[in-house]
Design a protein around this motif. Structure first.
Motif, mmCIF file in Angstrom:
data_model
loop_
_atom_site.group_PDB
_atom_site.id
_atom_site.type_symbol
_atom_site.label_atom_id
_atom_site.label_comp_id
_atom_site.label_asym_id
_atom_site.label_seq_id
_atom_site.Cartn_x
_atom_site.Cartn_y
_atom_site.Cartn_z
ATOM 1 N N GLN A 91 101.793 -11.938 69.121
ATOM 2 C CA GLN A 91 100.313 -11.295 69.495
ATOM 3 C C GLN A 91 99.641 -12.582 69.109
ATOM 4 O O GLN A 91 98.610 -12.646 69.604
ATOM 5 C CB GLN A 91 100.378 -10.198 68.362
ATOM 6 C CG GLN A 91 100.923 -9.073 69.145
ATOM 7 C CD GLN A 91 100.756 -7.776 68.036
ATOM 8 O OE1 GLN A 91 99.430 -7.270 67.994
ATOM 9 N NE2 GLN A 91 101.509 -7.028 67.680
ATOM 10 N N ALA A 95 97.223 -14.205 72.046
ATOM 11 C CA ALA A 95 95.809 -14.206 71.887
ATOM 12 C C ALA A 95 95.060 -15.225 72.004
ATOM 13 O O ALA A 95 94.041 -15.563 72.311
ATOM 14 C CB ALA A 95 95.602 -13.201 70.477
ATOM 15 N N THR A 99 92.313 -16.624 74.651
ATOM 16 C CA THR A 99 91.152 -16.900 74.349
ATOM 17 C C THR A 99 90.820 -18.328 75.303
ATOM 18 O O THR A 99 89.573 -18.419 75.563
ATOM 19 C CB THR A 99 90.900 -17.233 72.783
ATOM 20 O OG1 THR A 99 91.419 -15.972 72.106
ATOM 21 C CG2 THR A 99 89.630 -17.814 72.297
#
Length: 735
Positions: A91, A95, A99
């Protein structure tokens, strides 16, 4: 027409510099206008009036999409072995990468696999959706490179990361492999015309005509809805017919030189005789392509018009520019060496040079039976042909979109690529929710249904969406059966549950388009066959010759579609032609093949049989006329057919499946028609028919106009054997 083209050829030769400069100027002006207006292809392939399309229009009104047609890319992820996307480390990694993606100024939003709840059952596969601020075809290369770098960094970390979606994948309308087809065509031309310089000429004029046609199509994209794949068909046709038509003019010019005519007179005669056949053949192709509009499918109409435009520019460049270049090259293009007549042997050299003609006319029944049996056998797979649309799943495994497609299938099943959308309309009363639930529960019981999502109701409270996930892919017959079953149950549901339902979504729309095209095919074939009969009757002043030509066209058409089915759908020879998965035949391919192959078949029929007719009118000997037709035109038709096959082969080697299949169909369609039908079956049938082949009722002959495709009036004026044309003759004939 022949006299007009004779005068045009003489004028173009005389004003060669003006003609060439004018042609180049036209191309430059068209290019400037096209580039200033920009390219605006529309990839919409819908058909107004379809049940799914009508339902889709209602859905769009009730559920407006604020994002419109913004481009989207899916980053499909598969965790390394013994790892899951649900782990904390996974995760954090995902992430961080998302981004980075969101920092791209062209990106409107990024939704990860945890927010869109796309993790599969064992948490090993999921995908993120990147939405751009512009439509998919306007996403810049910089943005695509950005998401590619993210995917590569994930691969370096041991993940499988693949990309799919209209924001990343665009259809390639051209390919470097097309140059290989042109190179093969150049080799064939050099052999047929005796020199490389002469062989380059048809390619140059074809490129000039194609370039002008393509610029006009680009301009047209700003005025009409033209799909990008129309450019592929137009490019294939424009290049192939442009080369062939120039070849016909040049071959006749060299023949006239060999007969003793001076250069300018030979040019004018070639333009008046072979040029007449070029115009007729080209107009036939144009009529067939414009005939796509009768099918009632907007994107198919656009394809036909684009192809017809390129064929038209090819005709114009051939009859205007080829005479000018022939005059400009002067003595560079020489007459073929004439074989000396041999009166002392048992066999003439002409006979030795026409071995194929002597075989076919000597054993006509064998030739006809052999040709018909071969084509009929190849056509057999046509009877189980299935049509549909292609997908990224048919591309090479080397392509990231193909690997993404396979990952999505692995995670969610083949039905993920073909969801159905049921639009349910109620009266908005108290019983509406309960009635909707009844419908959902009933749909769950239907065969081939894996999942039915809860209904999503529009703000009006009267319209709801129900998404149905089938077990099979969008082109599978079981999915088609499910769409038909839902529609069959609709009246019963409306009566019992007071819910009006309709099926839509891309899968249902494509199924309806396929059905519409399949229903239109017989009608289109009848139009084309009727057109062929009338046109050929006008040209050849015969009843049986058009009948023979139409039957031959049907044979070559059946063999073409049978062979495509055998390769693409049944999966044979896929390694040879670089297909990577079994697939249905593209739903619009049969109609395209009918229109294009009809035009090209008529080309070869006109150039071959018109020579036979010319000889028969002189000698009255049917067998001798067949031999003369093969001797004078057989070589040119053979070269023209090989050129067509060479050009289309370049498209077979392209990466885009749609372009590959069109190239395969047209290459083998020409192969079957030019070499089996026109060079084997046609002369065999003509020999068997004898003089009856040329029977034509006198009353009908008087009634119908004479098109003079052979240029008889031209040859009457200048004489059949040249001794050098005097200025007096030129003045008298040019008026």
């Amino acid at each position: 027409m022949a006299k007009l083209l004779y005068r045009l050829g003489y004028w173009s030769a005389k004003n060669r510099i003006k003609v060439l400069l004018g042609s180049i100027t036209l191309l430059v002006v068209a290019a400037i206008v096209a580039l200033s207006m920009g390219i605006n292809f529309k990839e919409e392939t819908t058909i107004p009036g379809l049940a799914s399309q009508q339902t889709l229009e209602v859905m769009n009104k009730e559920f407006p999409n604020p994002q419109g047609d913004l481009g989207k890319t899916q980053l499909v992820l598969k965790a390394p072995e013994n790892e899951k996307l649900s782990s904390e480390a996974a995760q954090q990694l995902i992430a961080a990468k998302l981004t980075e993606l969101a920092a791209d100024p062209e990106v409107a939003s990024v939704v990860g696999p945890y927010d869109n709840h796309t993790l599969n059952a064992d948490k090993t596969i999921g995908y993120a959706t990147i939405t751009y601020k512009v439509p998919g075809d306007e996403v810049t290369d910089e943005s695509k490179d950005s998401v590619t770098r993210i995917a590569e960094s994930l691969r370096d970390a041991g993940w499988q990361a693949e990309l799919i979606g209209d924001g990343y994948v665009t259809m390639a309308t051209s390919s470097p492999t097309e140059a290989l087809g042109v190179l093969l065509a150049l080799v064939i031309l050099a052999i047929a015309l005796g020199s490389i310089i002469t062989g380059v000429l048809p390619i140059l004029t074809a490129a000039l005509g194609l370039g002008f046609g393509i610029m006009l199509i680009i301009i047209g994209t700003n005025l009409l809805d033209i799909p990008s794949f129309a450019l592929s068909l137009a490019g294939m046709l424009g290049l192939a017919v442009g080369i062939d038509y120039a070849l016909f003019i040049i071959a006749r010019y060299r023949q006239q030189l060999a007969d003793g005519y001076d250069r300018r007179e030979a040019i004018a005669i070639a333009n008046g005789t072979a040029g007449s056949a070029v115009v007729f053949a080209g107009v036939t192709v144009i009529i067939a392509l414009v005939g796509f509009s009768f099918v009632g499918v907007p994107f198919l109409t656009a394809m036909g018009l684009a192809g017809a435009l390129c064929v038209l520019t090819a005709i114009l460049m051939t009859i205007f520019v080829v005479p000018a270049i022939l005059e400009l090259l002067g003595g560079t293009i020489k007459a073929p060496r004439k074989r000396a007549k041999n009166t002392g042997g048992n066999q003439k050299p002409a006979s030795r040079s026409n071995l194929w003609g002597r075989f076919v006319t000597g054993q006509p029944l064998v030739a006809v039976v052999l040709g018909v049996a071969l084509l009929a056998t190849i056509a057999l797979p046509f009877f189980h042909m299935e049509t549909g649309l292609g997908s990224d799943g048919h591309k090479s495994p080397d392509k990231t979109e193909r690997r993404a497609y396979d990952l999505l299938s692995e995670a969610y099943g083949e039905g993920y690529h073909g969801p159905l959308v049921i639009l349910a309309e109620t009266d908005g009363g108290k019983e509406s929710a309960a009635n909707l639930n009844k419908v959902i529960e009933e749909v769950k019981t239907y065969p081939n249904v894996v999942m039915v999502n809860p209904a999503v109701t529009a703000p009006s409270g009267k319209v709801s969406l129900i998404t149905v996930m089938p077990a099979t892919g969008p082109n599978d017959s079981a999915t088609v059966d499910l769409v038909h079953l839902i529609r069959e149950k609709a009246p019963e549901i409306a009566q019992q549950d007071h819910v009006k339902i309709g099926v839509t979504g891309s899968t249902a729309v494509n199924i309806d388009i396929t059905q519409k095209l399949n229903q239109a095919l017989p009608k289109f074939c009848l139009i084309i066959v009727g057109l062929a009969f009338v046109l050929l009757m006008l040209v050849f002043r015969s009843i049986l010759v058009p009948v023979k030509a139409v039957l031959g066209f049907i044979l070559s058409l059946g063999a073409t579609l049978g062979f495509v089915t055998y390769v693409v759908q049944d999966g044979h020879f896929q390694n040879l032609f670089h297909f990577y998965a079994k697939a249905p035949v593209f739903n619009f391919l049969p109609i395209i093949v009918v229109g294009v192959l009809f035009g090209l078949a008529m080309d070869y029929e006109v150039f071959l049989v018109s020579r036979m007719r010319e000889e028969f009118k002189t000698s009255g000997d049917a067998k001798k006329s067949v031999l003369a037709g093969i001797r004078h035109s057989g070589g040119v038709v053979t070269a023209a057919g090989l050129i067509m096959v060479a050009v289309f082969t370049g498209f077979i080697l392209a990466e885009e499946p749609m372009v590959k299949v069109m190239g395969l169909a047209l290459a083998f369609g020409v192969l079957f028609d030019a070499f089996i039908v026109r060079m084997l079956i046609v002369p065999g049938v003509m020999t068997l028919l004898g003089k009856s082949a040329w029977y034509f009722p006198k009353w009908l002959d008087r009634l119908l106009p004479n098109l003079d495709v052979e240029g008889e009036e031209v040859m009457k004026e200048v004489g059949r054997k040249g001794t050098g044309t005097t200025d007096e003759t030129q003045i008298r004939f040019l008026g």
